[in-house]
Design a protein around this motif. Structure first.
Motif, mmCIF file in Angstrom:
data_model
loop_
_atom_site.group_PDB
_atom_site.id
_atom_site.type_symbol
_atom_site.label_atom_id
_atom_site.label_comp_id
_atom_site.label_asym_id
_atom_site.label_seq_id
_atom_site.Cartn_x
_atom_site.Cartn_y
_atom_site.Cartn_z
ATOM 1 N N ASP A 37 0.800 -1.231 0.000
ATOM 2 C CA ASP A 37 0.000 0.000 0.000
ATOM 3 C C ASP A 37 0.837 1.287 0.000
ATOM 4 O O ASP A 37 0.262 2.379 -0.075
ATOM 5 C CB ASP A 37 -0.974 0.019 1.193
ATOM 6 C CG ASP A 37 -0.259 0.074 2.536
ATOM 7 O OD1 ASP A 37 0.973 -0.109 2.556
ATOM 8 O OD2 ASP A 37 -0.936 0.280 3.558
ATOM 9 N N GLY A 78 -1.388 3.797 7.757
ATOM 10 C CA GLY A 78 -0.228 2.940 8.001
ATOM 11 C C GLY A 78 0.856 3.608 8.814
ATOM 12 O O GLY A 78 0.620 4.584 9.530
ATOM 13 N N ALA A 79 2.051 3.066 8.681
ATOM 14 C CA ALA A 79 3.196 3.574 9.433
ATOM 15 C C ALA A 79 3.667 4.913 8.867
ATOM 16 O O ALA A 79 4.058 5.814 9.605
ATOM 17 C CB ALA A 79 4.330 2.561 9.379
ATOM 18 N N THR A 129 14.606 0.862 7.450
ATOM 19 C CA THR A 129 13.440 1.746 7.373
ATOM 20 C C THR A 129 13.852 3.030 6.653
ATOM 21 O O THR A 129 15.005 3.194 6.252
ATOM 22 C CB THR A 129 12.903 2.156 8.761
ATOM 23 O OG1 THR A 129 13.852 3.048 9.365
ATOM 24 C CG2 THR A 129 12.667 0.955 9.665
ATOM 25 N N LYS A 177 12.138 -3.198 12.217
ATOM 26 C CA LYS A 177 11.016 -2.336 12.613
ATOM 27 C C LYS A 177 9.953 -2.393 11.519
ATOM 28 O O LYS A 177 10.253 -2.664 10.365
ATOM 29 C CB LYS A 177 11.479 -0.885 12.768
ATOM 30 C CG LYS A 177 12.169 -0.589 14.102
ATOM 31 C CD LYS A 177 11.164 -0.413 15.220
ATOM 32 C CE LYS A 177 11.795 -0.064 16.551
ATOM 33 N NZ LYS A 177 12.707 -1.054 17.086
ATOM 34 N N GLY A 178 8.724 -2.131 11.920
ATOM 35 C CA GLY A 178 7.644 -2.072 10.946
ATOM 36 C C GLY A 178 7.212 -3.457 10.479
ATOM 37 O O GLY A 178 7.695 -4.487 10.948
ATOM 38 N N ASP A 192 13.766 -1.133 0.955
ATOM 39 C CA ASP A 192 12.692 -0.604 1.804
ATOM 40 C C ASP A 192 11.899 0.487 1.079
ATOM 41 O O ASP A 192 12.484 1.486 0.633
ATOM 42 C CB ASP A 192 13.280 -0.035 3.099
ATOM 43 C CG ASP A 192 12.181 0.544 3.971
ATOM 44 O OD1 ASP A 192 11.334 -0.245 4.423
ATOM 45 O OD2 ASP A 192 12.146 1.767 4.154
HETATM 46 P P1 ADP Z 1 2.543 0.114 6.566
HETATM 47 O O1 ADP Z 1 3.838 -0.562 6.885
HETATM 48 O O2 ADP Z 1 1.724 0.385 7.781
HETATM 49 O O3 ADP Z 1 1.795 -0.575 5.474
HETATM 50 P P2 ADP Z 1 3.551 1.975 4.602
HETATM 51 O O4 ADP Z 1 3.578 0.810 3.693
HETATM 52 O O5 ADP Z 1 2.888 3.207 4.067
HETATM 53 O O6 ADP Z 1 2.926 1.592 6.000
HETATM 54 O O7 ADP Z 1 5.039 2.400 4.987
HETATM 55 C C1 ADP Z 1 6.032 1.438 5.195
HETATM 56 C C2 ADP Z 1 7.340 2.147 5.452
HETATM 57 O O8 ADP Z 1 7.309 2.797 6.709
HETATM 58 C C3 ADP Z 1 8.513 1.201 5.541
HETATM 59 O O9 ADP Z 1 9.043 0.933 4.262
HETATM 60 C C4 ADP Z 1 9.501 1.943 6.431
HETATM 61 O O10 ADP Z 1 10.376 2.771 5.679
HETATM 62 C C5 ADP Z 1 8.613 2.834 7.254
HETATM 63 N N1 ADP Z 1 8.552 2.419 8.647
HETATM 64 C C6 ADP Z 1 7.777 1.451 9.195
HETATM 65 N N2 ADP Z 1 7.982 1.379 10.531
HETATM 66 C C7 ADP Z 1 8.922 2.323 10.829
HETATM 67 C C8 ADP Z 1 9.559 2.775 12.037
HETATM 68 N N3 ADP Z 1 9.258 2.234 13.228
HETATM 69 N N4 ADP Z 1 10.462 3.779 11.947
HETATM 70 C C9 ADP Z 1 10.765 4.335 10.744
HETATM 71 N N5 ADP Z 1 10.193 3.963 9.584
HETATM 72 C C10 ADP Z 1 9.287 2.976 9.619
#
Ligand code: ADP
Ligand code: MG
Length: 213
Positions: A37, A78-79, A129, A177-178, A192
């Motif tokens: 996504d 998301g993140a 990340t 992470k993530g 990433d």
């Molecule tokens: P989700 O993982 O919730 O689906 P997205 O796909 O939009 O969200 O974003 C993913 C990205 O978020 C990853 O590729 C990474 O770079 C970043 N990310 C995830 N967790 C962290 C974190 N704890 N700190 C920094 N970046 C993170």
């Protein structure tokens, strides 16, 4: 001469174009180590930023980045949404109402953005990340600001170059992470997506400064 609100609006416009252009690539990167996504989230978020900019044109670069922060926090799930939202908010605060942003102020704003991401997400360098793009970008941008003839354009060009190399450097990393961290060793060998979107956004910032540098 430093950067102004015109630069900020050009930056956000070029970022929105880059997210649309690289939407599928970011989706594909998020497929093997995430949930496919990221490209959708970022494209939707920056389209919403463009709408907000058209509705209420900001008077300062800081105001433009604050509007961006608020929009990304509410529109990008998301993140990545809260992380980029925090980054833009911290950068906006660092710029304040400055009308003429010099190299040193810009490096301070980039550092504040990265520190916000780390405060929020608790990722360290090497965790695979977006921090692995942001931290080399901040280091290179700060070095460029301190060097002879350091200009905002040179700060951003150095930051973008370092972010691109930082994104590539995530390939052999194991995610800690993530969402990608759930895959353990199977996350190795993929780039990433958040590090790639970071490099795109910083390249847009550098391109927006060309001519103003
Ligand atoms: P989700 O993982 O919730 O689906 P997205 O796909 O939009 O969200 O974003 C993913 C990205 O978020 C990853 O590729 C990474 O770079 C970043 N990310 C995830 N967790 C962290 C974190 N704890 N700190 C920094 N970046 C993170
Ligand atoms: Mg995702």
């Amino acid at each position: 001469m430093g950067l102004d609100v015109g630069w900020a609006v050009r930056w956000l416009t070029l970022s929105a174009e880059a997210m649309a252009e690289h939407r599928v690539e970011l989706i594909e990167l998020d497929r093997p180590i995430g949930d496919s996504d990221h490209g959708e989230n970022m494209d939707r978020g920056f389209k919403a930023v463009m709408d907000k900019l058209a509705e209420a044109p900001p008077e300062t670069a800081g105001a433009a980045l604050k509007l961006t922060a608020m929009t990304l926090m509410s529109k990008v799930g998301g993140a990545a949404g809260p992380l980029y939202g925090t980054a833009f908010l911290r950068a906006a605060t660092a710029l304040g109402d400055a009308a003429d942003i010099d190299a040193g102020t810009l490096a301070t704003a980039l550092t504040a953005a990265r520190d916000g991401i780390v405060a929020r997400g608790k990722a360290e360098s090497g965790d695979k990340t977006m921090v692995d793009a942001w931290t080399p970008a901040v280091d290179a941008g700060s070095a460029a600001a301190g060097a002879d003839g350091g200009s905002p354009g040179r700060v951003l060009a150095a930051a973008a170059d370092a972010a691109e190399a930082g994104a590539v450097s995530t390939d052999p990393m194991q995610a800690r992470k993530g969402r990608a961290s759930y895959l353990g060793e199977r996350s190795i060998g993929h780039r990433d997506p958040g590090a790639v979107s970071t490099a795109l956004i910083l390249r847009a910032a550098a391109e927006a400064a060309e001519g103003a540098a």
